[in-house]
Design an enzyme around this catalytic site. Structure first.
Site, PDB file in Angstrom:
ATOM      1  CG  ASP A  16      -1.725   1.239   1.385  1.00  0.00           C
ATOM      2  OD1 ASP A  16      -2.394   1.631   0.411  1.00  0.00           O
ATOM      3  OD2 ASP A  16      -1.679   1.837   2.468  1.00  0.00           O
ATOM      4  NE  ARG A  17       0.642   7.499  -2.507  1.00  0.00           N
ATOM      5  CZ  ARG A  17       0.139   8.513  -3.175  1.00  0.00           C
ATOM      6  NH1 ARG A  17       0.288   8.604  -4.479  1.00  0.00           N
ATOM      7  NH2 ARG A  17      -0.554   9.437  -2.548  1.00  0.00           N
ATOM      8  CG  ASP A  18      -0.991   7.898   0.744  1.00  0.00           C
ATOM      9  OD1 ASP A  18       0.093   8.066   0.137  1.00  0.00           O
ATOM     10  OD2 ASP A  18      -2.061   8.393   0.352  1.00  0.00           O
ATOM     11  N   GLY A  26      -2.530  11.519   6.936  1.00  0.00           N
ATOM     12  CA  GLY A  26      -3.642  11.596   7.876  1.00  0.00           C
ATOM     13  C   GLY A  26      -4.949  11.427   7.130  1.00  0.00           C
ATOM     14  CD  GLN A  62      -3.622   8.072  -4.116  1.00  0.00           C
ATOM     15  OE1 GLN A  62      -3.797   9.277  -3.954  1.00  0.00           O
ATOM     16  NE2 GLN A  62      -3.039   7.297  -3.192  1.00  0.00           N
ATOM     17  CB  CYS A  99      -8.405   2.158  -7.365  1.00  0.00           C
ATOM     18  SG  CYS A  99     -10.195   2.460  -7.439  1.00  0.00           S
ATOM     19  NE  ARG A 109     -12.837   3.660  -2.460  1.00  0.00           N
ATOM     20  CZ  ARG A 109     -11.854   4.491  -2.086  1.00  0.00           C
ATOM     21  NH1 ARG A 109     -10.880   4.747  -2.918  1.00  0.00           N
ATOM     22  NH2 ARG A 109     -11.856   5.053  -0.904  1.00  0.00           N
ATOM     23  CE  LYS A 110      -5.489  -0.166  -1.583  1.00  0.00           C
ATOM     24  NZ  LYS A 110      -4.177   0.128  -0.971  1.00  0.00           N
ATOM     25  CG  ASP A 135      -1.590   2.252   6.414  1.00  0.00           C
ATOM     26  OD1 ASP A 135      -2.138   1.963   5.320  1.00  0.00           O
ATOM     27  OD2 ASP A 135      -1.406   3.424   6.783  1.00  0.00           O
TER      28      ASP A 135
END
Length: 193
Positions: A16-18, A26, A62, A99, A109-110, A135
């Site tokens: 995963d990215r962020d 946040g 996203q 996505c 989309r997850k 996360d």
């Protein structure tokens, strides 16, 4: 391709990215390159993945694109910066899957597994021999739906647990991956492989 019909292929780790690859913004979005901060713990984890011979992919929701908070070009610029930062470390990803949709508009989309299935199709990945690191619960739910092993980092573990592993801190990820990823046997020149 469903997890049941996936043929044996390359093994991979999907990040995963962020919150994993870069510091989480946040509740908002990383909207500019200046707001993208690569996490050194991810770099260490990616080194482990590469040393074991696995592919590495980024997969990310996203929704800010669909909401008009950022343009697709801004996300591409952020990912180009990620590529530059990783290149400085002698590393690279095999692919980035995004996505850009809102809930209910797609199959990617997850927590849906569409991004993972697309990567498996594009890169001949054996999802049953691969891992997902995220996360949020939606990350590991997508991984579970695709038949991958799953690692949940930082978030409180759900009850009942939906991830194969839960880590309180991203700093623990490289060690877990080193323990869980058996090095792949690559053909040796002159050995008749």
């Amino acid at each position: 391709m469903t997890p049941q019909t996936a043929k044996p292929g390359r093994r991979a780790v999907f990040f995963d990215r962020d919150g994993i690859v870069n510091r989480s913004p946040g509740p908002g979005y990383v909207e500019r390159v200046a707001d993208f901060h690569l996490q050194p713990e991810f770099v260490a984890a990616l080194r482990v993945v590469r040393a074991a011979g696995y592919c590495a992919f980024l997969f990310t929701n996203q929704r800010g694109i669909a909401l008009g908070r950022m343009a697709a070009a801004a996300v591409e610029a952020i990912h180009a910066e990620l590529g530059r930062l990783l290149a400085r470390e002698g590393l690279a990803l095999d692919g980035i899957y995004v996505c850009p949709h809102q809930n209910g508009e797609c199959a990617c989309r997850k927590p849906l597994p569409g991004l993972l299935l697309a990567a498996a199709r594009d890169h001949d990945v054996d999802l049953a021999a691969s891992w997902v690191v995220g996360d949020h619960l939606r990350d590991v739910q997508a991984g579970g739906a695709a038949g991958c092993g799953t690692v949940l980092v930082g978030a409180p573990p759900p009850t009942p647990p939906e991830a194969d592993f839960h880590l309180a801190h991203l700093a623990d990820l490289p060690g877990l991956l080193a323990a869980r990823l058996p090095p792949l046997q690559l053909p040796q020149p002159g050995k008749g492989n």
